[in-house]
Design an enzyme around this catalytic site. Structure first.
Site, mmCIF file in Angstrom:
data_model
loop_
_atom_site.group_PDB
_atom_site.id
_atom_site.type_symbol
_atom_site.label_atom_id
_atom_site.label_comp_id
_atom_site.label_asym_id
_atom_site.label_seq_id
_atom_site.Cartn_x
_atom_site.Cartn_y
_atom_site.Cartn_z
ATOM 1 N N SER A 67 0.868 -1.182 0.000
ATOM 2 C CA SER A 67 0.000 0.000 0.000
ATOM 3 C C SER A 67 0.904 1.232 0.000
ATOM 4 O O SER A 67 0.963 1.989 0.954
ATOM 5 C CB SER A 67 -0.924 -0.011 1.223
ATOM 6 O OG SER A 67 -0.184 0.025 2.420
ATOM 7 N N ASP A 86 -3.650 0.875 11.853
ATOM 8 C CA ASP A 86 -3.295 1.582 10.623
ATOM 9 C C ASP A 86 -4.459 1.382 9.660
ATOM 10 O O ASP A 86 -4.672 0.275 9.157
ATOM 11 C CB ASP A 86 -2.001 1.015 10.021
ATOM 12 C CG ASP A 86 -1.599 1.731 8.724
ATOM 13 O OD1 ASP A 86 -2.300 2.683 8.318
ATOM 14 O OD2 ASP A 86 -0.587 1.330 8.122
ATOM 15 N N ASP A 89 1.520 8.251 7.421
ATOM 16 C CA ASP A 89 2.442 7.389 6.672
ATOM 17 C C ASP A 89 2.413 7.823 5.200
ATOM 18 O O ASP A 89 3.290 8.580 4.759
ATOM 19 C CB ASP A 89 2.001 5.923 6.850
ATOM 20 C CG ASP A 89 2.771 4.940 5.998
ATOM 21 O OD1 ASP A 89 3.802 5.304 5.420
ATOM 22 O OD2 ASP A 89 2.339 3.765 5.899
ATOM 23 N N HIS A 128 8.806 -1.131 9.433
ATOM 24 C CA HIS A 128 9.015 -2.125 8.368
ATOM 25 C C HIS A 128 8.085 -1.836 7.192
ATOM 26 O O HIS A 128 7.297 -0.905 7.236
ATOM 27 C CB HIS A 128 8.740 -3.533 8.921
ATOM 28 C CG HIS A 128 7.304 -3.764 9.320
ATOM 29 N ND1 HIS A 128 6.795 -5.010 9.640
ATOM 30 C CD2 HIS A 128 6.233 -2.920 9.460
ATOM 31 C CE1 HIS A 128 5.513 -4.910 9.939
ATOM 32 N NE2 HIS A 128 5.156 -3.670 9.842
HETATM 33 P P1 PGA Z 1 3.199 -1.208 2.989
HETATM 34 O O1 PGA Z 1 2.237 -0.990 4.215
HETATM 35 O O2 PGA Z 1 4.528 -1.612 3.478
HETATM 36 O O3 PGA Z 1 2.472 -2.281 2.230
HETATM 37 O O4 PGA Z 1 3.209 0.103 2.235
HETATM 38 C C1 PGA Z 1 2.658 -0.733 5.483
HETATM 39 C C2 PGA Z 1 1.928 0.444 6.015
HETATM 40 O O5 PGA Z 1 0.981 0.958 5.362
HETATM 41 O O6 PGA Z 1 2.261 0.907 7.075
HETATM 42 ZN ZN ZN Z 2 0.780 2.620 6.982
#
Ligand code: PGA
Ligand code: ZN
Length: 411
Positions: free
Chosen positions: A39, A233, A305, A358
């Site tokens: 994402s 989240d 984020d 992470h």
């Molecule tokens: P991603 O998701 O590493 O798939 O981008 C982690 C997050 O949204 O915190």
């Molecule tokens: Zn996130």
């Protein structure tokens, strides 16, 4: 002084290719690997060149390694400047942010190894000897799980009462186990499936997932005699539909506009006494963020984020409007160690809690554990179980044992 730089293609935890870099100096060695998101934020640097990894791997010696050989591995700013110059684009799409970040981190590790120092103490000139609290991932939904899992991406917990990292990580794994039992009790057909970050991927509504998580926090908290607080989240960029201008909760058959989303999330924060709430709005919805922070920022960390993508300019925009009070730090969102540090510093100078994190696609690289300690970040988000997640958690246990006068962070 850098003598050689090598790159190889390795597996990430989803079975996709990523890169690992080795840096050799006269008397040091550093290795780092890059993770990948599912994402991802639209303003992140580009992880890999459009034509894949293979071309850049073939040209790596002449295009990258030769430029770095002979440079002092301690000079992170210079290394990062050279890497950005070789790339030559704003979004690092020529070399790929993942390749750059792996080199940047591996070089710092080589420098620390040449001083016989662990990375955290090499980088952490004025660190506070504090260990971050782990945000453990319990239930996965959204882009990290299958179709019938909750719409919300991550149900997390923080063992805020833990007195050391060992107690903290085992509290999280205990809650994870208990949640598995509670899911099984509610849904007899549950076969124990997990999502990308090691949380359960159950056929549950958001509401049921929240309830089960809260119950497990309370039960395990009582059993261990420490407070454990729920967190989440939402990863709302994944829910947002630009055409309808609504957050689409597919599983629940619900649509919410930004104002309704504020009410919805505020209610969750109050009902469940949430400790941390990440990406409750999509990456352009600064207004939603600002309104929620105004209403709930005194009782809950409101964390950005996708909206900030570890980028100091975007964070500054958020600071200017009071969009949040915490920020996710993912080195591969911005591409270099020096830019990662710049964003952490800006966050701290403005009272934003930096949360080192992470990605959903990870490797067993443990570097982020060192960054969180070195830069005195009070929280680290790196799952609760699974080999690529425990690589970081177990490293924190080792770091805590090595450090003198160590305490848990103040949160
Ligand atoms: P991603 O998701 O590493 O798939 O981008 C982690 C997050 O949204 O915190
Ligand atoms: Zn996130």
């Amino acid at each position: 002084i850098i003598e050689d730089v090598e790159i190889r293609k390795i597996l990430d935890s989803r079975g996709n290719p990523t890169v690992e870099v080795d840096v050799l100096t006269e008397n040091g060695f550093g290795r780092a690997a890059a993770p990948s998101g599912a994402s991802t934020g639209i303003r992140e640097v580009t992880a890999f060149p459009e034509d894949g990894i293979d071309n850049i791997m073939n040209d790596f010696g002449s295009r990258v390694a030769l430029e770095l050989i002979g440079i002092d591995s301690q000079d992170t700013n210079l290394i990062d400047t050279i890497l950005k110059e070789i790339d030559g684009t704003d979004n690092l799409s020529s070399l790929g942010g993942n390749i750059i970040v792996a080199i940047s981190l591996a070089t710092a590790k080589a420098a620390s190894s040449s001083y016989n120092m662990p990375l955290y103490s090499f980088l952490g000139g004025n660190m506070k000897n504090e260990i971050p609290y782990p945000l453990g991932n319990m239930i996965n939904g959204g882009a990290h799980a299958g179709k019938n899992a909750p719409d919300i991406q991550e149900f997390l917990v923080v063992p805020v009462g833990a007195k050391n990292i060992t107690e903290a990580v085992f509290a999280n794994s205990r809650v994870h186990k208990r949640i598995g039992e509670l899911i099984k009790a509610k849904d007899k057909s549950f076969t124990g499936g997990k999502g990308d970050e090691g949380g359960w991927a159950p056929n549950l509504t958001n509401e049921d997932a929240l309830y089960i998580q809260a119950k497990a926090c309370e039960e395990v908290g009582d059993e261990l005699g420490i407070e454990i607080r729920p967190s989440m989240d939402v990863a709302a960029s994944s829910l947002w539909d630009d055409k309808q201008e609504k957050y689409v909760y597919e599983r629940e058959g619900m649509l919410r506009n930004s104002g309704e989303q504020v009410d919805f999330v505020e209610d969750i924060i109050n009902t469940y006494n949430m400790f941390f709430m990440e990406d409750p709005f999509h990456e352009n919805d600064f207004n939603g963020f600002t309104e929620l922070t105004r209403r709930s920022g005194n009782k809950c960390l409101i964390c950005g984020d996708d909206i900030f993508v570890t980028n100091a300019e975007l964070l500054q925009k958020g600071i200017d409007v009071g969009a949040a009070n915490a920020i996710i730090i993912k080195p591969n969102q911005i591409g270099t160690l020096s830019d990662t540090y710049k964003t952490i510093k800006l966050a701290k100078d403005n009272g934003y809690v930096p949360v080192v994190s992470h990605r959903s696609g990870e490797t067993t690289d443990e570097t982020i554990a060192h960054l969180a300690v070195a830069f005195s970040c009070p929280l680290i988000k790196t799952g609760a179980i699974g080999g690529e997640r425990i690589a970081k958690l177990n490293e924190l246990i080792r770091i805590e044992k090595q450090m003198i006068n160590v305490t848990m962070a103040k949160i």
